[in-house]
Design a protein around this motif. Structure first.
Motif, PDB file in Angstrom:
ATOM      1  N   GLU A 694       0.794  -1.256   0.014  1.00 38.41           N
ATOM      2  CA  GLU A 694      -0.029   0.118  -0.202  1.00 38.41           C
ATOM      3  C   GLU A 694       1.100   1.260  -0.009  1.00 38.41           C
ATOM      4  O   GLU A 694       0.179   2.333  -0.129  1.00 38.41           O
ATOM      5  CB  GLU A 694      -0.955   0.071   1.109  1.00 38.41           C
ATOM      6  N   ARG A 695       1.945   1.184   0.390  1.00 37.66           N
ATOM      7  CA  ARG A 695       2.953   2.537   0.256  1.00 37.66           C
ATOM      8  C   ARG A 695       3.240   3.122  -0.873  1.00 37.66           C
ATOM      9  O   ARG A 695       3.266   2.184  -1.790  1.00 37.66           O
ATOM     10  CB  ARG A 695       4.370   1.970   1.128  1.00 37.66           C
ATOM     11  N   ALA A 696       3.379   4.058  -0.788  1.00 35.94           N
ATOM     12  CA  ALA A 696       3.604   4.867  -2.361  1.00 35.94           C
ATOM     13  C   ALA A 696       5.168   4.763  -2.623  1.00 35.94           C
ATOM     14  O   ALA A 696       6.074   4.241  -1.708  1.00 35.94           O
ATOM     15  CB  ALA A 696       3.519   6.451  -2.106  1.00 35.94           C
ATOM     16  N   SER A 697       5.243   4.743  -3.965  1.00 33.23           N
ATOM     17  CA  SER A 697       6.841   4.229  -4.546  1.00 33.23           C
ATOM     18  C   SER A 697       7.463   5.593  -3.716  1.00 33.23           C
ATOM     19  O   SER A 697       7.208   6.798  -4.021  1.00 33.23           O
ATOM     20  CB  SER A 697       6.664   4.406  -5.917  1.00 33.23           C
ATOM     21  N   VAL A 698       8.868   5.152  -3.569  1.00 38.86           N
ATOM     22  CA  VAL A 698       9.936   6.174  -3.235  1.00 38.86           C
ATOM     23  C   VAL A 698      10.309   6.965  -4.513  1.00 38.86           C
ATOM     24  O   VAL A 698      10.582   8.188  -4.525  1.00 38.86           O
ATOM     25  CB  VAL A 698      11.213   5.597  -2.514  1.00 38.86           C
ATOM     26  N   PHE A 699      10.135   6.144  -5.581  1.00 40.85           N
ATOM     27  CA  PHE A 699      10.504   6.980  -6.983  1.00 40.85           C
ATOM     28  C   PHE A 699       9.198   6.910  -7.725  1.00 40.85           C
ATOM     29  O   PHE A 699       9.179   6.127  -8.772  1.00 40.85           O
ATOM     30  CB  PHE A 699      11.900   6.004  -7.572  1.00 40.85           C
ATOM     31  N   PRO A 700       8.589   8.126  -7.756  1.00 39.12           N
ATOM     32  CA  PRO A 700       7.203   7.839  -8.564  1.00 39.12           C
ATOM     33  C   PRO A 700       7.808   7.793  -9.777  1.00 39.12           C
ATOM     34  O   PRO A 700       6.835   7.424 -10.943  1.00 39.12           O
ATOM     35  CB  PRO A 700       6.678   9.329  -8.231  1.00 39.12           C
ATOM     36  N   GLU A 701       8.809   8.423 -10.539  1.00 42.77           N
ATOM     37  CA  GLU A 701       9.309   8.502 -11.725  1.00 42.77           C
ATOM     38  C   GLU A 701       9.512   7.018 -12.037  1.00 42.77           C
ATOM     39  O   GLU A 701       9.440   6.982 -13.385  1.00 42.77           O
ATOM     40  CB  GLU A 701      10.475   9.217 -11.792  1.00 42.77           C
ATOM     41  N   LEU A 702       9.652   6.151 -11.315  1.00 39.02           N
ATOM     42  CA  LEU A 702      10.057   4.911 -11.855  1.00 39.02           C
ATOM     43  C   LEU A 702       8.661   4.018 -12.229  1.00 39.02           C
ATOM     44  O   LEU A 702       8.901   3.222 -13.188  1.00 39.02           O
ATOM     45  CB  LEU A 702      10.839   4.033 -10.895  1.00 39.02           C
ATOM     46  N   MET A 703       7.671   4.840 -11.850  1.00 33.03           N
ATOM     47  CA  MET A 703       6.492   3.838 -12.011  1.00 33.03           C
ATOM     48  C   MET A 703       5.984   3.620 -13.532  1.00 33.03           C
ATOM     49  O   MET A 703       5.414   2.646 -13.714  1.00 33.03           O
ATOM     50  CB  MET A 703       5.365   4.260 -11.028  1.00 33.03           C
ATOM     51  N   GLY A 704       6.414   4.490 -14.301  1.00 32.34           N
ATOM     52  CA  GLY A 704       5.930   4.511 -15.566  1.00 32.34           C
ATOM     53  C   GLY A 704       6.970   3.587 -16.365  1.00 32.34           C
ATOM     54  O   GLY A 704       6.749   3.106 -17.492  1.00 32.34           O
ATOM     55  N   ASP A 705       8.088   2.967 -15.905  1.00 31.49           N
ATOM     56  CA  ASP A 705       8.917   2.063 -16.482  1.00 31.49           C
ATOM     57  C   ASP A 705       8.734   0.815 -16.814  1.00 31.49           C
ATOM     58  O   ASP A 705       9.228  -0.001 -17.638  1.00 31.49           O
ATOM     59  CB  ASP A 705      10.385   2.297 -15.750  1.00 31.49           C
ATOM     60  N   ASP A 706       7.354   0.362 -16.130  1.00 27.88           N
ATOM     61  CA  ASP A 706       7.156  -1.056 -16.164  1.00 27.88           C
ATOM     62  C   ASP A 706       7.217  -1.671 -17.510  1.00 27.88           C
ATOM     63  O   ASP A 706       7.453  -2.665 -17.740  1.00 27.88           O
ATOM     64  CB  ASP A 706       5.847  -1.125 -15.422  1.00 27.88           C
ATOM     65  N   ALA A 707       6.702  -0.935 -18.487  1.00 27.02           N
ATOM     66  CA  ALA A 707       6.511  -1.412 -19.829  1.00 27.02           C
ATOM     67  C   ALA A 707       7.831  -2.010 -20.230  1.00 27.02           C
ATOM     68  O   ALA A 707       7.910  -3.153 -21.091  1.00 27.02           O
ATOM     69  CB  ALA A 707       5.939  -0.472 -20.708  1.00 27.02           C
TER      70      ALA A 707
END
Lengths: 709, 318
Positions: A694-707
């Motif tokens: 449930e915790r937010a990511s420390v690196f929000p900018e990484l969240m888009g890299d999943d692809a």
């Protein structure tokens, strides 16, 4: 700044803003030139350095080793030593030129009006005196307090720097305190006489990341509440970004850029500043990214400045740069840059030599049997089963029940703080230390067993690169001789053939083959580390343990070595165990990462999974503590841990004592269960996986890299 | 700390037991037969045998050792065969004289040597440093008996300021007692000073480069405080070790010096015992000398703990 020395003809007076006149600077350094002299000649450590710090301002002085940043700081304190000499210039403190004061008056200022905190808290406190006495000394010396009055003040000071049991700590000797506590004690010492200016020389460099985060937090608060001015000397741009309002960049003893921190770090104007910012390893989930680096090394300078000091390494250099010294060009806001091309280069990024270049695609780690299998490894140091009861000791648990594998061609990162057992794991994998329990299989065979049999093949196939590039090489042997030894041991008989192999290896790590005839002291730190890597490769190993192999190197050199290690892995199919305290570095090279704490693995998985939630609470704190540049993303709330480190080896979770999300007694009493997910991501924690996620990511900018994965 | 002390005492006792066995066996192996020595050159075999029986020399070695060791434990060091007196008082007298020599010489060496070492370190590379180095080299390079003879010639024979040898108990007045000590002490100091000064100098130079010394300076501490409070205490560890070894050395008897100055210490007593083949006296003297060495080293280790709290802490933990 107004009185332009002759070397700064283009210097424009900074127009004072009409509404609020800028307050007079507290520290104003003008044209400071410092040299070190010895029998072999003089070396210029600082040339015509000028900058000013206003009251209440924290200025970062950044640069790599050899940039002269510490020299300038020591010159302010009149503590140059070792043949250092201020040749010219002024050091104006509160309007008084310190250089004109007699030595006794400068000494009286030290510790009173100008206080300092140095790099290494472990060695900055005298081991033979109690901490309280050392903090009291300047109070007694400068403020005339009686020892009893001073003792009261010492407790106040210790409480102010966040030490919970000031009385006990004051009565302690330095070795009884953790590194973070020691640094707090040093800061308390510096604050004692309520100075106006703090000189902070790499105050957190020797500390663990989570401790560093707390100390920086404390320093920022103190500077604010005491309206302190500070000169913050650091090589770490992320920290400078966090605490400094303005920053001055030094290169080769010359100020190349100065200005507001946000501007300098987000839009560096000088090519060197651009390179420095670009080469900084950032946390990335994109493992194949190659770090930009600054080619070449800092040249030792002597004599007058006749060209741009950075020209030999500058990708934008032109003939003018090599023939004319560069003047400092200041703008109205007080930002300055020492490069005539700065305007033309505005917005131009540091060239990434092979961005987009087709790099050999790395073979995926094979799915066949792993190369190294570690099973329930345990290592206890200092255990003693003596007949004399008072000599019996349980020992210190360095590694406690650790299991993992390293695949063929795989890079496994081991991240942890000092005392986490990460180096012991590395040593156990090379059979340099015998496990107290558990097994290590290398290519299917028991390592301990192999070593007992005197298996030389193992020594050939598994190699080691250490942190300290200088101490790893015998100073009395040439590079060639140092590299020859493993070849001889591996049974390469023919001297001529060995010479060719050495030349080939040196070329392979990017050094001239002629370096074989040089001695270690003739090489730079980065070059020596290349030699160490070349030596490790001499026996054509399958597996290399890199124990903090890039930690001691400057950012630009670090990038070089990381790129080299990545290349070698791709081309030779090497497996690495990459041990480091720096999770940003590991994210550039590792396929998988183990996060270790107190001798146990608290989280492990592919690097991209570890950098995203769910996190182990320790990983989360570790990641949030990594100093970053503003452009990397918005500031995340940092999770600050207590300094106190519990001794590992208890029954419960090793991290329980410092855990900000501790559930309760269960954490102390029971070993945490391991939550595993499909992609090999494992977290050892009592908190349910769903709650952790449930915790937010420390690196929000990484969240888009999943692809991309 | 106390547990550490106990452990050290226990190991010291063990060392002394081993030493006593070695001493006993080695002296037994010495050429010559005690009984015939006592009986004299022309005694008949019967007389020699009778003496042997009387002294228990016909018993197996283990029984002889047991009897000797039991005596020592009860404070009886045996009887000197040559002097025909109990060994205890003779030995204690010699030991006391050696102790006086050792303590005085050591205090002088420690004070002067450490001071010179600190001075040389602080003035590193300057004239003072070179002078200290030069003088201390001279002290170490020239053999002690040479200094002894030169000193005797100058102060004893030519200037007639000091007695050239012998010993006067302090009960006969302080000045005569002190006058007899001056030349042997000075010779010993010349012999030992160089090592202490050079050792202190080098460890002081190391300590002066540490971060905590730099930090003490950054706190604005006067240089005298930096050197004496911050640096010296940490620089003394190796010096203490060597001082302890030197102490044991002097206590054990410095034969050459004691001989030249006719100083009746442990060295001359041992020499006398060996020359006269006085087995019980040899054994007792060597045993006491070893015990003195062990005690000196124990003292050094305890001093270590006093100087270095980290070591003290380690002791507490154990």
């Amino acid at each position: 700044m107004m009185t332009a020395p002759q070397a700064q003809p283009v210097l424009q007076p900074a127009a004072a803003p009409a509404v609020t006149p800028a307050p007079a600077p507290l520290l104003d350094i003008r044209g400071l030139t410092i040299s070190y002299g010895n029998a072999r000649g003089t070396l210029r450590a600082a040339s015509d350095v000028s900058f000013a710090i206003r009251p209440g301002e924290v200025m970062g002085l950044v640069g790599e080793s050899g940039s002269g940043k510490s020299t300038v700081a020591m010159a302010i304190l009149d503590l140059l030593g070792g043949g250092g000499r201020v040749d010219s210039g002024e050091i104006l403190f509160d309007g008084v030129d310190l250089r004109r004061l007699p030595a006794a008056e400068r000494r009286a200022l030290r510790g009173d009006r100008i206080a300092a905190v140095f790099q290494d808290p472990f060695t900055s406190l005298n081991p033979a005196l109690t901490v309280g006495r050392q903090i009291a000394e300047p109070l007694i010396q400068h403020k005339g307090l009686s020892p009893r009055q001073a003792a009261v003040r010492v407790e106040e000071l210790l409480a102010e720097v966040g030490i919970r049991e000031p009385r006990r700590v004051a009565a302690s000797y330095p070795h009884e305190l953790s590194g973070g506590m020691q640094q707090r004690a040093l800061i308390a010492t510096a604050l004692g006489c309520e100075p106006k200016l703090l000189i902070l020389d790499e105050p957190t460099t020797a500390l663990d990341v989570t401790v560093e985060a707390r100390i920086i937090d404390l320093l920022a608060k103190l500077c604010d509440s005491h309206r302190l001015s500070a000169l913050f000397v650091s090589h770490n741009l992320g920290i400078v970004n966090r605490i400094c309002e303005t920053v001055t960049v030094l290169y080769g003893g010359v100020v190349v850029e100065t200005g507001r921190t946000g501007r300098v770090l987000s839009r560096p104007a000088h090519p060197y500043a651009k390179g420095l910012v670009a080469a900084l390893p950032r946390i990335t989930a994109e493992r194949r990214h190659r770090l930009p680096s600054i080619p070449g090394t800092v040249a030792k300078l002597s004599g007058a400045v006749t060209a741009c000091v950075f020209a030999p390494r500058c990708p934008f250099a032109e003939e003018t740069c090599r023939s004319q010294p560069q003047p400092m060009r200041m703008d109205e806001a007080g930002d300055g840059v020492r490069c005539w091309k700065a305007d033309a280069l505005a917005g131009m990024p540091w060239p990434d030599e092979d961005a987009g270049a087709a790099r050999p695609s790395r073979p995926q780690p094979q799915q066949s049997a792993p190369l190294v299998e570690v099973d329930h490894l345990r290592k206890v140091y200092g255990a003693n089963r003596s007949v004399l009861p008072w000599l019996r000791r349980a020992g210190t648990v360095a590694v406690d029940d650790v299991s993992f594998t390293v695949g063929r061609g795989e890079v496994v990162g081991v991240v942890g703080e000092s005392g986490s057992g990460k180096s012991t794991i590395g040593r156990a994998l090379l059979a340099l230390t015998e496990p107290s329990a558990g097994t290590v299989l290398f290519d299917g065979a028991d390592l301990t067993e192999r070593v007992r049999r005197g298996d030389q093949d193992l020594r050939r196939r598994a190699q080691l690169v250490f942190q300290n590039s200088a101490a790893s090489l015998n100073p009395r042997k040439t590079i060639g001789a140092a590299m020859d030894r493993p070849l001889v041991l591996a049974g390469h008989g023919d001297a001529e053939e060995r010479g060719k192999t050495i030349a080939g290896l040196l070329t392979r790590v990017g050094l001239p083959a002629a370096y074989a005839d040089r001695y270690p002291h003739e090489l730079s730190g980065g070059e020596r580390q290349r030699v160490n890597i070349a030596r490790a490769l001499a026996t054509n190993p399958d597996f290399v343990v890199c124990d903090e192999a890039v930690s001691a190197l400057d950012v630009s050199v670090q990038a070089n070595i990381l790129n080299l290690l990545a290349e070698l892995r791709d081309e030779m199919g090497l497996s690495y165990l990459f041990i480091t305290h720096d999770i940003a570095v590991v994210s550039h090279i590792a396929d998988r990462v183990l996060v270790v704490y107190g001798g146990t693995i608290c989280e492990e998985g592919p690097i991209a999974s570890v950098l995203r939630p769910p996190y182990h609470p320790y990983t989360e704190a570790l990641l949030s503590a990594v100093p970053r540049l503003a452009e990397d993303g918005q500031e995340v709330p940092r999770i600050l841990l207590e300094d106190a480190a519990a001794a590992p080896g208890g029954r419960g979770c090793a991290f329980a004592a410092r855990c900000p999300r501790k559930l309760g007694a269960v954490c102390d009493e029971q070993a945490p269960p391991v939550h595993a997910t499909a992609d090999g991501h494992r977290i050892a924690c009592h908190i349910p996986l769903a709650t952790l996620a449930e915790r937010a990511s420390v690196f929000p900018e990484l969240m888009g890299d999943d692809a991309r994965h | 700390m106390f547990a550490y002390f106990l452990t050290r005492l226990a190991s010291l006792a063990l060392i002394l037991v081993v030493m006593s066995v070695l001493i006993f066996l080695v002296t037994q192996a010495m050429p010559g037969d005690v009984a015939s020595m006592i009986a004299g050159q022309f005694a008949s075999k019967e007389v020699v045998d009778a003496i042997a029986v009387k002294l228990g020399l016909d018993q197996p070695l283990i029984v002889q050792y047991g009897r000797w060791a039991a005596g020592i434990l009860q404070g009886d060091l045996g009887r000197s065969l040559v002097l025909e007196q109990p060994i205890g008082p003779i030995l204690m007298e010699a030991l006391a004289r050696s102790l006086v020599l050792a303590v005085v010489a050591l205090v002088v060496v420690a004070v002067v040597g450490i001071a010179l070492g600190v001075l040389a370190a602080v003035r590193r590379g300057k004239l003072t440093d070179q002078m200290v180095s030069g003088i201390s080299y001279l002290g170490i390079a020239v053999p002690d008996f040479f200094w002894a003879i030169v000193l005797v010639l100058i102060f004893g024979s030519y200037l007639k300021l000091l007695p050239t040898g012998g010993y006067t108990p302090i009960s006969e007045g302080f000045l005569p007692w002190a006058a007899h000590l001056v030349l042997p002490v000075v010779t010993l100091v010349l012999m030992l000073l160089a090592r202490i000064a050079r050792l202190t100098r080098s460890s002081m130079i190391d300590v002066l480069q540490t971060n905590y010394v730099k930090f003490a300076r950054a706190k604005g501490m006067p240089e005298s405080v930096v050197i004496l409070r911050h640096a010296l205490k940490n620089a003394l560890l190796p010096t203490i070790t060597v001082l302890a070894i030197d102490f044991g050395l002097i206590l054990g008897g410095v034969v050459v010096i004691e001989t030249i100055f006719s100083y009746p210490g442990m060295g001359r007593l041992l020499l006398f015992a060996i020359q006269r083949h006085d087995l019980p006296l040899i054994q007792a003297t060597i045993l006491i000398v070893s015990a003195a060495y062990c005690l000196a080293n124990l003292t050094a280790d305890l001093l270590y703990a006093f100087v270095n709290p980290k070591i003290r802490h380690g002791m507490r933990a154990s």
